[in-house]
Scaffold this active site. Structure first.
Site, short mmCIF file in Angstrom:
data_model
loop_
_atom_site.label_atom_id
_atom_site.label_comp_id
_atom_site.label_asym_id
_atom_site.label_seq_id
_atom_site.Cartn_x
_atom_site.Cartn_y
_atom_site.Cartn_z
N GLU A 160 38.46 34.34 24.62
CA GLU A 160 36.88 34.45 25.09
C GLU A 160 36.07 34.86 23.54
OE1 GLU A 160 36.59 37.32 28.02
OE2 GLU A 160 37.62 36.07 29.59
N GLU A 265 43.71 30.53 34.73
CA GLU A 265 43.19 31.84 35.64
C GLU A 265 42.55 31.13 36.85
OE1 GLU A 265 41.15 34.85 33.28
OE2 GLU A 265 42.64 34.47 31.52
C1 XIL Z 1 41.05 40.84 34.43
C2 XIL Z 1 42.08 41.49 35.39
O1 XIL Z 1 42.31 40.50 36.42
C3 XIL Z 1 41.76 42.96 36.00
O2 XIL Z 1 42.77 43.40 36.58
C4 XIL Z 1 41.10 43.72 34.73
O3 XIL Z 1 40.59 44.79 35.35
C5 XIL Z 1 40.21 42.96 33.94
O4 XIL Z 1 40.60 41.89 33.56
N1 XIL Z 1 39.42 36.57 31.94
C6 XIL Z 1 40.62 36.97 31.48
C7 XIL Z 1 41.32 38.06 32.23
O5 XIL Z 1 41.03 36.68 30.34
O6 XIL Z 1 42.32 38.82 31.22
C8 XIL Z 1 40.73 38.94 32.95
O7 XIL Z 1 41.52 39.72 33.82
C9 XIL Z 1 39.78 38.01 34.07
C10 XIL Z 1 38.79 37.22 33.16
#
Ligand code: XIL
Length: 372
Positions: A160, A265
């Site tokens: 990101e 994701e």
């Molecule tokens: C999220 C997790 O799923 C949560 O448990 C945590 O509180 C916050 O992060 N983008 C990403 C991930 O790259 O690392 C994030 O994961 C969700 C959005």
């Protein structure tokens, strides 16, 4: 004749079941097809793994993961806040457990993530002079990537780093290290872990402006003579609103610059968004409001089918481009685990994955399997 074969088939099946360990027999997915087998030869199918799952607490999730997936991404436990809590302090206990768990279960580890503006340890957020930030950056990448060299399949080296318009996002790294920090992160990761695949990962990079930013970034890394193997499109979208044309165009454009393309994701929210958008910025949260948690007591059939249809369309697209896609990872194994129950609004009941809160396959699962 037919009866004879059917009886024999049932007997063979019963014998096979008797050989399985006890917890697998109780699994709600016994006799259900598996994602990893169905898409074998097309792409890997992964899940995010929580701390509880890495500790192997909870038989339901454990047997589901072993049966359905061949790749895991640590949902939180390889983020800097957890791995590197103090200047000279590292805590590898959980991450080591995850690696061991993955080895035991034949799962590839897609490590997540070395450099990210979020979930940073407090001591880093308090650093003010550029030299200290540079030292942290060097120590962190070298120590963490070095420790898991040869043990993880890939790293999301930078997560990101782009803003929605495709320019670099404002962060402590950009501010203190300048706009070459991403190239440097890949250079250090490559040195510390030479045989690990190295990726850039982000949300909304299927959108034209942000995609163009990602392509420019990848070209810059390559032009510096540094290795980058692939790009992860996070895939936090909304059911009934999946941007298929943008996704297809992104697969084509990233593959054209020789990137392995991954959806890293994946989840499809069925709940209303406070901003009516697909943006997955973890820092953007919203207060509890009435009407924003409509399916607390169950998902209506109409929404269940809408979700299934969205997944079906998406996987049809993935299969069309399977030659360019190397992995599809869901952000959680089952609905109960999803971060979307607490983001962007806390305490809601979301249904974004293929398995329900009892680890049972949902209609969306069967639609995905049937696409093949
Ligand atoms: C999220 C997790 O799923 C949560 O448990 C945590 O509180 C916050 O992060 N983008 C990403 C991930 O790259 O690392 C994030 O994961 C969700 C959005």
């Amino acid at each position: 004749m037919l009866i004879h074969y059917t009886v024999r088939g049932v007997l063979v099946l019963l014998n096979l079941l008797a050989l399985l360990p006890c917890h697998a027999q109780q699994s709600p997915t016994i006799g259900v097809p598996s994602l990893k087998e169905t898409f074998k030869g097309d792409f890997l199918v992964g899940t995010a793994l929580s701390a509880t799952q890495a500790r192997e607490n909870g038989a339901g999730a454990a047997s589901l993961i072993a049966q359905q997936f061949n790749a895991v991404t640590p949902e939180n436990i390889m983020k800097a806040a957890i791995l590197h809590p103090g200047w000279d302090k590292y805590n590898f206990e959980l991450a080591d457990k995850l690696v061991e768990y993955a080895q035991k279960n034949g799962l590839k580890v897609n490590a997540h993530t070395l450099i990210w503006h979020s979930q940073l340890p407090g001591f880093v957020r308090r650093l003010t002079d550029p030299d200290s930030v540079r030292q942290f950056f060097y120590n962190h990448i070298t120590t963490v990537a070095g420790r898991y060299s040869g043990k993880v399949f890939s790293w999301d080296v930078v997560n990101e780093a782009l803003a929605e318009d495709g320019t670099l996002r404002t962060s402590i790294f950009l501010e203190k290290l300048g706009d070459n920090y991403i190239v440097e992160a890949f250079r250090l990761a490559q040195k510390a872990s030479p045989n690990t695949e190295l990726y850039y990962n982000d949300y909304s990079i299927e959108r034209p402006k942000k995609r163009a930013g990602a392509i420019a970034l990848i070209k810059k890394i390559k032009a510096a003579g540094v290795r980058i193997d692939g790009v992860g499109i996070q895939g936090h979208w909304r059911a009934n609103n999946v941007p298929l044309p943008d996704i297809e165009q992104s697969i084509i454009e990233f593959a054209a610059i020789e990137m392995k393309v991954m959806f890293t994701e994946l989840d499809l929210s069925v709940l209303p968004s406070p901003w009516n958008s697909n943006v997955a910025d973890v820092d953007r949260t919203s207060a509890v409001r009435t009407g924003m948690d409509p399916y607390k007591n169950g998902l209506p059939d109409s929404v269940q089918h809408m979700l299934a249809k969205s997944y079906e369309d998406l996987f049809r697209l993935f299969l069309k481009h399977k030659d360019k896609i190397s992995r599809i990872t869901f952000w959680g194994a089952s609905d109960g685990q999803s971060w979307l129950n607490d983001w962007p609004i806390r305490g809601r009941t979301n249904y974004p994955l293929l398995f329900d809160r009892e680890y049972k396959p949902k209609p969306a699962f069967y639609k995905v399997i049937a696409v093949k």
